[in-house]
Design an enzyme around this catalytic site. Structure first.
Site, mmCIF file in Angstrom:
data_model
loop_
_atom_site.group_PDB
_atom_site.id
_atom_site.type_symbol
_atom_site.label_atom_id
_atom_site.label_comp_id
_atom_site.label_asym_id
_atom_site.label_seq_id
_atom_site.Cartn_x
_atom_site.Cartn_y
_atom_site.Cartn_z
ATOM 1 N N LYS A 80 0.992 -1.058 0.015
ATOM 2 C CA LYS A 80 0.370 0.182 0.083
ATOM 3 C C LYS A 80 0.981 1.335 -0.124
ATOM 4 O O LYS A 80 2.221 1.646 0.975
ATOM 5 C CB LYS A 80 -0.606 0.019 1.222
ATOM 6 N N SER A 155 -9.461 2.081 2.915
ATOM 7 C CA SER A 155 -8.748 2.754 2.327
ATOM 8 C C SER A 155 -7.690 1.822 1.671
ATOM 9 O O SER A 155 -7.185 2.691 1.020
ATOM 10 C CB SER A 155 -7.628 3.280 3.258
ATOM 11 N N SER A 179 -9.859 -0.508 7.335
ATOM 12 C CA SER A 179 -9.751 0.298 5.800
ATOM 13 C C SER A 179 -8.746 -1.085 5.528
ATOM 14 O O SER A 179 -8.415 -1.124 4.272
ATOM 15 C CB SER A 179 -8.340 1.509 6.291
#
Length: 470
Positions: A80, A155, A179
């Site tokens: 990420k 996210s 997330s």
């Protein structure tokens, strides 16, 4: 031989050892599929094919010499964009962030590099991970492969999409209010938020003690393998555990017979739950009775801790934007700016009271609940994936605040307990549902064990290519 696109990390090592498959073949296959699917899903923000091919060649040479670094040597992974990778930028979904190469690997990234993993690229996220959907000023809209008209959640948006399409076997995400679990539920993959501190972090997240780091994978065993690597200590995180992790694959198939499990269909929150999500998650919860556990419908009995969350969340956003002036803020997600400005108005005493007292009160409440129940089950989310480009569904059922459709995830960031989202079926529209499994602090192995038991009884659905329903 089985298609590379369907193989898990656990299956790759034996194939490398027998020379039926090589890390270079696997890397090239993954890169080709990324090239093919990326125009539809937009899951990556950093790609540099020279890097994964070089890493794959090095892994291949080790396997040929009989000197593999371990079971993850040559396994493709993604990272990420709020985690540091030496030589690649870390922009956190922000168009105003520097695109200069980051100087060092974050702890989890370093552990995967030491394990011989092949880095395919960095995945998309909303700006500074501030919301539960997958768009940002930097990369635009990330789409859900089960229906590209819907979003994957956030996210850890790109990580979940890459996991769903098996663009790599292990995908590092972060979870400050859901997330990892939110996009796992929307995209039909397994997502684990470990106990806080089990996976070290550096740089430390602006969300502080809310922020956990964990894997998104197609199988529970792959997540356990990932945890064996990334759960190792790192001195750069003073809040992390200092002891070596257990072997999370040990006892993974031990089952749940004799466990006391609580099922809470709404977590005591007055929130609309989609009827199909309610039915799918209820059926999955009752499946644990087939596996030998006792399952009782009961709520944990705490009030919605949204005020606690938003005090910490908005203060973290304020810290993230502290050096951003008016010109930079004008180029940022307006929702993030609004949350940061709310955080700037929080006084220090209020923040410390929430950080110490209110957080601890909820953690104590859940510790006492887990004295009665080994695990808690809830829907991960009350709804399936909805249209891209929106923070909330268009029907207005949850208002305009994205946290109103995520009330089952963030309480367990506040308590810092382990929680996972497990795929538990598809709606009539072909969209995934997720069951959340929550354990007491430190019980990561038990959460994985329960998830593996459900996976064995009810194998997870798969998507092999993005689906366009329009």
């Amino acid at each position: 031989m089985t298609a590379i696109a369907s193989l898990s990390a656990a299956e790759l090592g034996p194939l490398y050892a027998s020379r039926e498959l090589s890390p270079v073949e696997v890397a090239k296959d993954a890169l080709a599929r990324i090239e093919r699917f990326e125009p539809q899903v937009n899951a990556f923000v950093v790609r540099d094919d020279k890097v994964p091919l070089a890493m794959a060649e090095a892994a291949q040479a080790r396997w040929l010499k009989g000197e593999a670094l371990g079971p993850l040597d040559g396994v493709p992974v993604t990272i990420k964009d709020n985690l540091g990778v030496a030589g690649w930028p870390m922009r956190r979904g922000s168009a105003v962030a520097s695109d200069a190469p980051f100087a060092a690997d974050s702890p989890a990234v370093a552990r995967l590099r030491e394990a011989g993993c092949v880095f395919l690229g960095k995945t998309s996220m909303p700006e500074y991970g501030w919301k539960g959907v997958g768009d940002s000023p930097l990369s635009g809209i990330t789409r859900n492969p089960w229906d590209i008209a819907t979003g994957p959640g956030g996210s850890s948006s790109g990580a979940a999409v890459a996991a769903a399409l098996n663009l790599g076997c292990i995908h590092l995400g972060t979870d400050g209010a859901g997330s990892v679990r939110i996009p796992a539920a929307f995209t039909g993959v397994f997502g684990l938020k470990p106990s806080y501190g089990r996976v070290p972090a550096w740089p430390i997240s602006v969300m502080g003690f809310l922020a956990h780091l964990g894997p998104l994978t197609r199988t529970v065993r792959d997540a356990a393998l990932a945890m064996n690597a990334i759960g190792r200590p790192d001195e750069r995180d003073m809040t992390a555990m200092t002891g070596m992790p257990p072997d999370f694959t040990d006892g993974l198939e031990a089952g749940v017979r004799g466990l006391r499990i609580a099922w809470s269909p709404r977590l005591g929150v007055d929130v609309p739950v989609d009827p199909e999500i309610a039915a799918l998650t209820h059926s999955a919860a009752l499946a644990f009775r087939e596996l030998g556990a006792s399952v009782e419908e009961v709520d944990p009995g705490f009030d919605d801790p949204i005020d606690t969350l938003m005090t910490l969340w908005s203060a973290g956003a304020a810290l993230a934007l502290r050096s951003a002036g008016p010109e930079a803020r004008a180029q940022m997600d307006p929702g993030l700016v609004a949350v940061a400005e709310a955080g700037e108005r929080i006084d220090g005493a209020t923040y410390v009271d929430v950080l110490l007292n209110r957080r601890n009160a909820l953690a104590l409440h859940m510790a006492q609940f887990h004295a009665r129940f080994d695990l808690l089950l809830t829907p991960t989310l009350p709804l399936p994936a909805f249209s891209v480009g929106r923070n909330t569904p268009a029907d207005g059922a949850y208002g305009e605040d994205w946290t109103r459709w995520t009330p089952f995830t963030y309480p367990f960031n506040i308590t810092q307990a382990p929680a996972a989202s497990v795929p538990c079926g598809l709606t009539s529209a072909g969209l995934p549902a997720g069951l959340q499994i929550v354990g007491p602090y430190g019980s990561d192995s038990l959460v994985l064990q329960a998830a593996a038991a459900l996976e064995a009884l009810r194998p997870f659905p798969r998507v092999d290519a993005p689906i366009e329903t329009i």
